[in-house]
Design an enzyme around this catalytic site. Structure first.
Site, PDB file in Angstrom:
ATOM      1  N   ASP A 112     -12.304   7.241   3.263  1.00 27.70           N
ATOM      2  CA  ASP A 112     -11.111   7.058   4.080  1.00 27.70           C
ATOM      3  C   ASP A 112     -10.701   5.579   4.175  1.00 27.70           C
ATOM      4  O   ASP A 112      -9.615   5.268   4.656  1.00 27.70           O
ATOM      5  CB  ASP A 112     -11.347   7.649   5.477  1.00 27.70           C
ATOM      6  CG  ASP A 112     -10.051   7.862   6.248  1.00 27.70           C
ATOM      7  OD1 ASP A 112      -8.974   7.788   5.618  1.00 27.70           O
ATOM      8  OD2 ASP A 112     -10.126   8.116   7.465  1.00 27.70           O
ATOM      9  N   LYS A 155     -10.391  13.223   7.370  1.00 22.93           N
ATOM     10  CA  LYS A 155      -9.945  12.841   8.710  1.00 22.93           C
ATOM     11  C   LYS A 155      -9.969  14.051   9.636  1.00 22.93           C
ATOM     12  O   LYS A 155      -9.816  15.180   9.173  1.00 22.93           O
ATOM     13  CB  LYS A 155      -8.503  12.330   8.647  1.00 22.93           C
ATOM     14  CG  LYS A 155      -8.348  10.934   8.083  1.00 22.93           C
ATOM     15  CD  LYS A 155      -6.903  10.484   8.141  1.00 22.93           C
ATOM     16  CE  LYS A 155      -6.743   9.080   7.593  1.00 22.93           C
ATOM     17  NZ  LYS A 155      -7.442   8.062   8.386  1.00 22.93           N
ATOM     18  N   ARG A 209      -7.819  -0.447   0.991  1.00 26.53           N
ATOM     19  CA  ARG A 209      -8.366  -1.666   0.382  1.00 26.53           C
ATOM     20  C   ARG A 209      -8.773  -1.450  -1.063  1.00 26.53           C
ATOM     21  O   ARG A 209      -8.754  -2.378  -1.870  1.00 26.53           O
ATOM     22  CB  ARG A 209      -9.527  -2.183   1.250  1.00 26.53           C
ATOM     23  CG  ARG A 209     -10.659  -1.200   1.390  1.00 26.53           C
ATOM     24  CD  ARG A 209     -11.564  -1.505   2.575  1.00 26.53           C
ATOM     25  NE  ARG A 209     -11.022  -0.975   3.837  1.00 26.53           N
ATOM     26  CZ  ARG A 209     -11.607  -1.108   5.025  1.00 26.53           C
ATOM     27  NH1 ARG A 209     -12.753  -1.781   5.133  1.00 26.53           N
ATOM     28  NH2 ARG A 209     -11.050  -0.594   6.098  1.00 26.53           N
ATOM     29  N   LYS A 239       0.858  -1.191   0.000  1.00 27.80           N
ATOM     30  CA  LYS A 239       0.000   0.000   0.000  1.00 27.80           C
ATOM     31  C   LYS A 239       0.892   1.238   0.000  1.00 27.80           C
ATOM     32  O   LYS A 239       1.654   1.465   0.943  1.00 27.80           O
ATOM     33  CB  LYS A 239      -0.917   0.006   1.234  1.00 27.80           C
ATOM     34  CG  LYS A 239      -1.683   1.333   1.416  1.00 27.80           C
ATOM     35  CD  LYS A 239      -2.638   1.318   2.621  1.00 27.80           C
ATOM     36  CE  LYS A 239      -3.261   2.701   2.856  1.00 27.80           C
ATOM     37  NZ  LYS A 239      -4.180   2.742   4.023  1.00 27.80           N
TER      38      LYS A 239
END
Ligand code: BES
Ligand code: MN
Ligand code: ZN
Length: 494
Positions: free
Chosen positions: A349, A279, A353, A267
């Site tokens: 956010d 965030k 994935r 990642k």
């Protein structure tokens, strides 16, 4: 750092800037260390008594210009009670001694390792740790400092043994050095600010690695090429930023041409603002570390190139920036992944994935023997395991066992978490095949469950390094984990 092993019969005659002697708790110096003490007229044991030096692991003492010794100075390294030294204790003792050695400004040092014994570990393990810590103890971030610390002077460390060392021991020392340098590369990339360490920068670094090592080959896909492949999940993450995404493919070829590779998937979110699901502000700067999975993969590839094992490895790094803007992905958007699975993005956010699923699908093209992805994936993993263990998730218990063993061996540990079907239903969506979040409970598990849907038919594991990839507070900085675990796993396959 130049690391070597040598045989020494008369340690008092060793001409070096610094002689490092292990001392057990109670201050006794046995074997070679005892010889040195007698050669200088018991000055060392007198110093130990005068300074009330206990010999506890992590304690050190220094003495200069002792008569009868060829060494310019001696560093006494406490290693704790005889027979009680464990893996963590050895790392602590060694780190303290190396710190003191470096502070003297000496360019070389000799470590007397005779009679040293670490519980449940062999001599090769002990020397591998010397290799690792010799490299990592000298790392300082300096890239964006206008007055950096002067460069490290310590350039040569020799480990001295009384008897001729076996070949495997010098290999362990060299392997440790490669791990340490791989960790330092991962730390440097992690620490580099996000306005410099962009997806393009990561791609340039991977290309530079391939230029330096003949066994490495690099290919970088741009957004147009990813679009053509149908990577709309990955591209949805970079929709809001001006920084173009990159898919970095770095191949290590040490095996035969047709040998199936091991795949590492990293990642590489160079900054995670959360996107439209922005965030909160506190500690948001730490989201520059959201590419530490990618950095650990690049560090591992460098270490592989340096140790040259007979196997093939392919690294796939998804590099993206996650930002909000008028072109950013919205909560509620549905995208189609490269695998054809549609995804409802309920939270922008949960972007890791979204890039990993397409990278995993891409990695399948190489018919890998296993796929291991490495990601700072969830805050929930930090809640569960803190900063000591990485979360390990897998659809294959044998692979999980190998990775756990590699982590224990490298002292870069992981803890096995479930990927049971029971959790999968948390990812149900009314508008797509799968949702990208699974609600408040078991957040690190549902993230892994999401990835598992793209790893069907593969031996796959996922390492959530959200808690282990960097330190917070005064020592804020990337740790270089889990390069040690990954290299150990791969070398065990060769
Ligand atoms: N990069 C973060 C995970 C993270 C957060 C790592 C804090 C280390 C410290 C990831 O992209 C993220 O934001 N995850 C969300 C998922 C949630 C929206 C389901 C999280 O963990 O809050
Ligand atoms: Mn995020
Ligand atoms: Zn993230």
């Amino acid at each position: 750092m130049q690391l070597s092993l040598k045989t020494v019969t008369d340690p008092a005659a060793l001409r070096t800037g610094c002689l490092v002697l292990p001392v057990t708790e109670g201050g006794s110096m046995q074997g070679a260390a005892g010889l040195v003490d007698r050669a200088c007229g018991l000055r060392l044991s007198k110093l130990i008594a005068a300074e009330h030096f206990t010999g506890a692991a992590g304690r050190t003492l220094i003495a200069h210009a002792l008569p009868g010794l060829a060494a310019a100075r001696v560093v006494l390294m406490g290693v704790g009670k005889a027979g009680a030294l464990d893996a963590g204790g050895w790392r602590k003792s060694l780190s303290a001694a190396l710190g003191l050695v470096r502070s003297t400004g000496t360019t070389d040092a000799v470590l007397l390792a005779d009679g040293l014994d670490v519980k449940d570990r062999d001599q090769a393990w002990l020397l591998r740790q010397v290799g690792i810590l010799s490299e990592t103890s000298g790392y300082r971030y300096s890239r964006t400092l206008s007055k950096p610390e002067p460069a490290a002077r310590l350039a040569r460390i020799a480990v001295a043994l009384a008897t001729k060392p076996a070949r495997a021991l010098s290999a362990a020392l060299v392997e440790g050095g490669a791990i340490g340098r791989g960790m330092n590369l991962a730390r440097e990339l992690g620490n580099t600010p996000p306005n410099i360490c962009t997806p393009t920068h990561l791609a340039d670094q991977a290309r530079a690695l391939a230029r330096r090592h003949t066994r490495l080959r690099c290919r970088v896909l741009d957004e147009k090429q990813m679009f053509a492949l149908g990577m709309h999940s990955l591209l949805s993450v970079s929709a809001g930023t001006r920084e173009p995404a990159r898919l970095i493919v770095l191949e290590y070829r040490g095996g035969t041409k047709d040998e199936r590779p091991y795949a590492l998937v990293g990642k590489g979110i160079t900054f995670d603002s959360g996107g439209i699901s922005l965030k909160p502000g506190a500690a948001m700067d730490e989201m520059k570390f959201d590419m530490c999975g990618a950095a650990s993969v690049l560090g591992t590839m460098q270490a592989l190139a340096e140790t040259a094992p007979a196997l093939n490895v392919v690294a796939v790094v998804a590099a993206c920036e996650n930002m909000p803007s008028g072109s950013a992905t919205r909560p509620g958007d549905v995208v189609k992944s490269m695998a054809g699975i549609t995804i409802e993005i309920l939270n922008t956010d949960a972007e890791g994935r979204l890039i990993l699923c397409d990278a995993i699908t891409y990695a399948k093209r190489f018919k890998p023997r296993s796929i291991v992805d490495i990601a700072t994936l969830t805050g929930a993993c930090v809640v569960a395991l803190g900063k000591h263990a990485s979360g390990l998730f897998s659809n294959d218990d044998a692979l999980a066992a190998e990775l756990l063993a590699a982590g224990n061996e490298a002292h870069d540990r992981a803890w096995h978490m479930p990927v049971w079907d029971d959790y999968q239903e948390q990812l149900k969506s009314n508008f797509a095949d799968v949702a990208n979040i699974g609600g408040p409970s078991a957040g690190s598990v549902t993230a892994a469950c999401f990835l598992s849907r793209f790893a069907t038919g593969e031996k796959w594991a996922h390492l959530d390094i959200a808690g282990t990839a960097w330190e917070q507070g005064a020592a804020k900085g990337a740790t270089g984990r889990p390069v040690g675990l990954l290299l150990r796993y791969l070398l065990a396959q060769a």
